[in-house]
Design a protein around this motif. Structure first.
Motif, PDB file in Angstrom:
ATOM      1  N   GLN A  77     -31.659   4.966 -16.058  1.00  0.00           N
ATOM      2  CA  GLN A  77     -31.447   4.192 -17.275  1.00  0.00           C
ATOM      3  C   GLN A  77     -31.811   2.720 -17.070  1.00  0.00           C
ATOM      4  O   GLN A  77     -32.370   2.085 -17.971  1.00  0.00           O
ATOM      5  CB  GLN A  77     -29.990   4.337 -17.701  1.00  0.00           C
ATOM      6  CG  GLN A  77     -29.613   5.764 -18.050  1.00  0.00           C
ATOM      7  CD  GLN A  77     -28.114   5.982 -18.120  1.00  0.00           C
ATOM      8  OE1 GLN A  77     -27.329   5.101 -17.778  1.00  0.00           O
ATOM      9  NE2 GLN A  77     -27.700   7.156 -18.565  1.00  0.00           N
ATOM     10  N   TYR A  78     -31.507   2.183 -15.888  1.00  0.00           N
ATOM     11  CA  TYR A  78     -31.842   0.783 -15.616  1.00  0.00           C
ATOM     12  C   TYR A  78     -33.350   0.575 -15.556  1.00  0.00           C
ATOM     13  O   TYR A  78     -33.862  -0.466 -15.976  1.00  0.00           O
ATOM     14  CB  TYR A  78     -31.207   0.337 -14.301  1.00  0.00           C
ATOM     15  CG  TYR A  78     -29.759  -0.053 -14.442  1.00  0.00           C
ATOM     16  CD1 TYR A  78     -29.396  -1.300 -14.940  1.00  0.00           C
ATOM     17  CD2 TYR A  78     -28.746   0.837 -14.097  1.00  0.00           C
ATOM     18  CE1 TYR A  78     -28.074  -1.657 -15.079  1.00  0.00           C
ATOM     19  CE2 TYR A  78     -27.409   0.487 -14.234  1.00  0.00           C
ATOM     20  CZ  TYR A  78     -27.080  -0.763 -14.727  1.00  0.00           C
ATOM     21  OH  TYR A  78     -25.760  -1.120 -14.873  1.00  0.00           O
ATOM     22  N   VAL A  79     -34.078   1.554 -15.058  1.00  0.00           N
ATOM     23  CA  VAL A  79     -35.542   1.437 -15.007  1.00  0.00           C
ATOM     24  C   VAL A  79     -36.112   1.461 -16.419  1.00  0.00           C
ATOM     25  O   VAL A  79     -36.970   0.631 -16.777  1.00  0.00           O
ATOM     26  CB  VAL A  79     -36.142   2.571 -14.163  1.00  0.00           C
ATOM     27  CG1 VAL A  79     -37.666   2.510 -14.209  1.00  0.00           C
ATOM     28  CG2 VAL A  79     -35.663   2.478 -12.716  1.00  0.00           C
ATOM     29  N   ILE A  80     -35.636   2.374 -17.235  1.00  0.00           N
ATOM     30  CA  ILE A  80     -36.149   2.503 -18.606  1.00  0.00           C
ATOM     31  C   ILE A  80     -35.916   1.219 -19.395  1.00  0.00           C
ATOM     32  O   ILE A  80     -36.837   0.648 -19.996  1.00  0.00           O
ATOM     33  CB  ILE A  80     -35.484   3.690 -19.313  1.00  0.00           C
ATOM     34  CG1 ILE A  80     -35.918   5.019 -18.682  1.00  0.00           C
ATOM     35  CG2 ILE A  80     -35.814   3.679 -20.808  1.00  0.00           C
ATOM     36  CD1 ILE A  80     -37.370   5.346 -18.889  1.00  0.00           C
ATOM     37  N   PHE A  81     -34.679   0.728 -19.405  1.00  0.00           N
ATOM     38  CA  PHE A  81     -34.385  -0.467 -20.205  1.00  0.00           C
ATOM     39  C   PHE A  81     -34.861  -1.740 -19.532  1.00  0.00           C
ATOM     40  O   PHE A  81     -35.122  -2.733 -20.220  1.00  0.00           O
ATOM     41  CB  PHE A  81     -32.886  -0.525 -20.505  1.00  0.00           C
ATOM     42  CG  PHE A  81     -32.483   0.358 -21.644  1.00  0.00           C
ATOM     43  CD1 PHE A  81     -32.671  -0.048 -22.953  1.00  0.00           C
ATOM     44  CD2 PHE A  81     -31.942   1.606 -21.408  1.00  0.00           C
ATOM     45  CE1 PHE A  81     -32.315   0.775 -24.006  1.00  0.00           C
ATOM     46  CE2 PHE A  81     -31.584   2.439 -22.448  1.00  0.00           C
ATOM     47  CZ  PHE A  81     -31.775   2.026 -23.758  1.00  0.00           C
ATOM     48  N   GLY A  82     -34.980  -1.742 -18.207  1.00  0.00           N
ATOM     49  CA  GLY A  82     -35.580  -2.892 -17.546  1.00  0.00           C
ATOM     50  C   GLY A  82     -37.034  -3.056 -17.945  1.00  0.00           C
ATOM     51  O   GLY A  82     -37.492  -4.160 -18.273  1.00  0.00           O
ATOM     52  N   LEU A  83     -37.776  -1.949 -17.939  1.00  0.00           N
ATOM     53  CA  LEU A  83     -39.182  -1.996 -18.344  1.00  0.00           C
ATOM     54  C   LEU A  83     -39.318  -2.305 -19.833  1.00  0.00           C
ATOM     55  O   LEU A  83     -40.198  -3.072 -20.242  1.00  0.00           O
ATOM     56  CB  LEU A  83     -39.856  -0.661 -18.022  1.00  0.00           C
ATOM     57  CG  LEU A  83     -39.999  -0.306 -16.537  1.00  0.00           C
ATOM     58  CD1 LEU A  83     -40.581   1.094 -16.378  1.00  0.00           C
ATOM     59  CD2 LEU A  83     -40.866  -1.322 -15.814  1.00  0.00           C
ATOM     60  N   GLY A  84     -38.459  -1.701 -20.656  1.00  0.00           N
ATOM     61  CA  GLY A  84     -38.528  -1.943 -22.094  1.00  0.00           C
ATOM     62  C   GLY A  84     -38.236  -3.386 -22.451  1.00  0.00           C
ATOM     63  O   GLY A  84     -38.943  -4.003 -23.270  1.00  0.00           O
ATOM     64  N   THR A  85     -37.196  -3.956 -21.849  1.00  0.00           N
ATOM     65  CA  THR A  85     -36.855  -5.358 -22.110  1.00  0.00           C
ATOM     66  C   THR A  85     -37.945  -6.285 -21.575  1.00  0.00           C
ATOM     67  O   THR A  85     -38.300  -7.279 -22.222  1.00  0.00           O
ATOM     68  CB  THR A  85     -35.512  -5.708 -21.462  1.00  0.00           C
ATOM     69  OG1 THR A  85     -34.498  -4.829 -21.963  1.00  0.00           O
ATOM     70  CG2 THR A  85     -35.116  -7.142 -21.772  1.00  0.00           C
ATOM     71  N   ALA A  86     -38.483  -5.966 -20.404  1.00  0.00           N
ATOM     72  CA  ALA A  86     -39.564  -6.782 -19.843  1.00  0.00           C
ATOM     73  C   ALA A  86     -40.781  -6.770 -20.756  1.00  0.00           C
ATOM     74  O   ALA A  86     -41.414  -7.814 -20.970  1.00  0.00           O
ATOM     75  CB  ALA A  86     -39.935  -6.267 -18.449  1.00  0.00           C
ATOM     76  N   ALA A  87     -41.125  -5.606 -21.309  1.00  0.00           N
ATOM     77  CA  ALA A  87     -42.279  -5.521 -22.210  1.00  0.00           C
ATOM     78  C   ALA A  87     -42.058  -6.360 -23.465  1.00  0.00           C
ATOM     79  O   ALA A  87     -42.964  -7.069 -23.920  1.00  0.00           O
ATOM     80  CB  ALA A  87     -42.531  -4.057 -22.581  1.00  0.00           C
ATOM     81  N   THR A  88     -40.844  -6.308 -24.019  1.00  0.00           N
ATOM     82  CA  THR A  88     -40.546  -7.086 -25.216  1.00  0.00           C
ATOM     83  C   THR A  88     -40.626  -8.579 -24.939  1.00  0.00           C
ATOM     84  O   THR A  88     -41.248  -9.347 -25.687  1.00  0.00           O
ATOM     85  CB  THR A  88     -39.153  -6.733 -25.748  1.00  0.00           C
ATOM     86  OG1 THR A  88     -39.091  -5.332 -26.035  1.00  0.00           O
ATOM     87  CG2 THR A  88     -38.843  -7.507 -27.014  1.00  0.00           C
ATOM     88  N   MET A  89     -39.967  -9.018 -23.869  1.00  0.00           N
ATOM     89  CA  MET A  89     -39.957 -10.438 -23.530  1.00  0.00           C
ATOM     90  C   MET A  89     -41.360 -10.941 -23.182  1.00  0.00           C
ATOM     91  O   MET A  89     -41.750 -12.054 -23.556  1.00  0.00           O
ATOM     92  CB  MET A  89     -39.009 -10.678 -22.351  1.00  0.00           C
ATOM     93  CG  MET A  89     -37.548 -10.448 -22.679  1.00  0.00           C
ATOM     94  SD  MET A  89     -36.948 -11.689 -23.855  1.00  0.00           S
ATOM     95  CE  MET A  89     -35.203 -11.296 -23.907  1.00  0.00           C
TER      96      MET A  89
END
Length: 503
Positions: free
Chosen positions: A342-354
């Protein structure tokens, strides 16, 4: 049948709205998002000191990307969870305590450090909230995330009207405290099956699939991340463009961008309540793209007179896409086909947004100067943006890939397990999956027969022979099936069927 589904959807929604945990998570995420918006829009940060927004966003993207990498490499997820939460809390505390001193001191170095640390802390806090969503039922995000968007707009509007510094101290610490409350076992929250990182299942702890299904290819997730970067870039680039002298009639309530957040949240919430049990993310994706394209077309044709309308349409389209991608990330984090934590998924998702937002603000400032000095026309920006959007929709994230990511079973109240149990009992999971798809997408009986044959890999000639129909009739049925399911080729259709039931 439809009355039963509508009643069950309403029961799901009422059950969510009656839960104290729902409001804790909703306000917690809204406070985190409001903190991010305020840091990007604070006039005393940008205008007087000259600190750019991308100094807030890029460090946030890099930090969450690093967190995703560490989470991917670490073996003990529970220990990483505690340490990541502790580090985030420490950074939030430093931001809260240091913000009055930095802002009142008007030091450029201090302001840069404040923006960087705030970007890192707020991004990590958003990742923690994403993990919190993933540890609840998938349908929870259908109601909670759009509700938090409305609350975010209200919180930001209050601060913009007051113009005070108190929110920079109150919002982040309140969000983190609510996070601690929401993750406490004493709240009695009902976690999704397999959603807790401390599940005790070694295979789940390693992020491996235990269902026997073919793992979702990483390049499919990569397409989603790239599209998040592109959409965020396009939306935030337009925020930095000059208004052309047009007056925003919505400025009294925070402006078109903030109002777009309310409109999207309210409409999405209504559709989630009405269609919760038959929610189809692909429908929202088909709406988001034309809205953004229409806003960009207005930029090309009528920007000087209708600037606010173009920003509103682009904002609504982007916020709709952002809501859909958040729900997809929740579903991916819960999906055992995806061998990522879960941390990988949302880490990548948040990084892409930012990252997309940061590049967008940086490019928007450059484009703004070119427009002011007359070396670039606004119409050219609109035309190029529409082309980028079209390329993204057809090559980066086509509807077939989106449908593969948004396997409908992930949004069932029981996480799709009922469909799997029915498939196991029937002994023919392929037919069960096709029946479920036919019921959801309203296929006719003949189209359902064609769907089953296509899912088995049959060609046009075999379909004609088995169903005893003419070539033109078979082609028409195949085209109708592809159109209703939002796929463009047979392999995408097979992938969609397999996303419903393990084959």
């Amino acid at each position: 049948m439809r009355e039963t589904i509508a009643r069950e959807s309403l029961e799901d929604a009422l059950g969510a709205f009656r839960s104290l945990d729902f409001y804790v998570v909703m306000f917690g995420l809204a406070l985190c998002r409001a903190w991010i918006v305020l840091c990007l829009s604070a006039p005393f940060v940008v205008s007087e000191i000259g600190v750019s927004d991308w100094l807030f966003l890029i460090p946030g993207a890099l930090s969450t990307l690093a967190a995703a990498f560490v989470a991917y490499r670490v073996a003990q997820r529970a220990r990483f969870d505690r340490r990541f939460k502790a580090i985030t809390g420490a950074m939030v505390g430093v931001c809260v305590l240091g913000s009055p001193v930095v802002v009142l001191g008007q030091s450029t170095i201090g302001m840069v450090a404040f923006m960087v640390l705030s970007g890192v802390a707020s991004s990590c806090l958003q990742v923690l909230w994403g993990v919190g969503f993933a540890r609840r039922k998938a349908s929870f995000s259908l109601y909670c995330y759009p509700s938090s968007a409305i609350v975010t707009a209200v919180l930001v509007a209050i601060v913009l009207f007051e113009g005070g510094l108190l929110a920079f101290c109150l919002y982040p610490i309140a969000s983190f405290l609510l996070l601690l409350v929401s993750t406490s076992k004493s709240t009695g929250v009902e976690l999704a099956d397999g959603g807790d990182t401390a599940s005790g299942d070694p295979a789940i702890e390693r992020g491996e699939s235990t269902s026997g299904r073919k793992p979702l290819p990483y390049h499919v997730i990569g397409r989603l991340l790239v599209s998040i970067v592109i959409f965020s870039f396009l939306c935030r680039m337009y925020d930095a463009l000059p208004s052309g002298g047009a007056v925003d009639p919505l400025s009294a309530i925070g402006g078109s961008s903030l109002f777009a957040l309310v409109v999207t949240g309210a409409l999405f919430l209504v559709f989630s309540v009405l269609l919760g049990r038959v929610f189809n993310p692909l429908f929202g994706y088909r709406i988001a793209l034309p809205l953004m394209a229409l806003g960009m077309a207005i930029v090309s044709l009528f920007f000087s007179d209708h600037w606010y309308l173009s920003i509103l349409l682009i904002g609504v389209g982007y916020e709709l896409f952002d809501t859909l991608t958040w729900i997809l990330l929740v579903a991916l984090a819960q999906n055992q086909q995806v061998r990522l934590s879960q941390y990988v998924i949302f880490g990548l998702g948040t990084a892409a947004t930012m990252l997309g937002m940061g590049i967008g603000y940086f490019a928007g400032g450059t484009v703004r100067e070119s427009i002011v000095y007359g070396s670039l026309q606004v119409s050219s920006i609109g035309i190029v943006s529409v082309m980028v959007l079209v390329v993204t929709a057809f090559l980066v994230l086509p509807e077939g890939t989106f449908a593969q990511l948004a396997g409908r079973r992930l949004f069932d109240r029981d996480g799709g397990k009922a469909i799997v149990r029915e498939a196991d009992a029937a002994g023919n999971p392929l037919e069960t999956g096709c029946d479920a798809i036919a019921d959801e997408y309203r296929l006719t009986p003949r189209e359902k027969d064609v769907l089953l044959l296509l899912a088995r890999g049959r060609t046009l000639a075999i379909i004609m022979r088995d169903l005893g129909i003419a070539k033109g009739t078979a082609q028409t049925h195949i085209e109708n099936v592809y159109h209703k399911l939002g796929v463009h080729k047979q392999q995408e259709l097979i992938d969609l069927v397999e996303s419903y039931v393990g084959i």
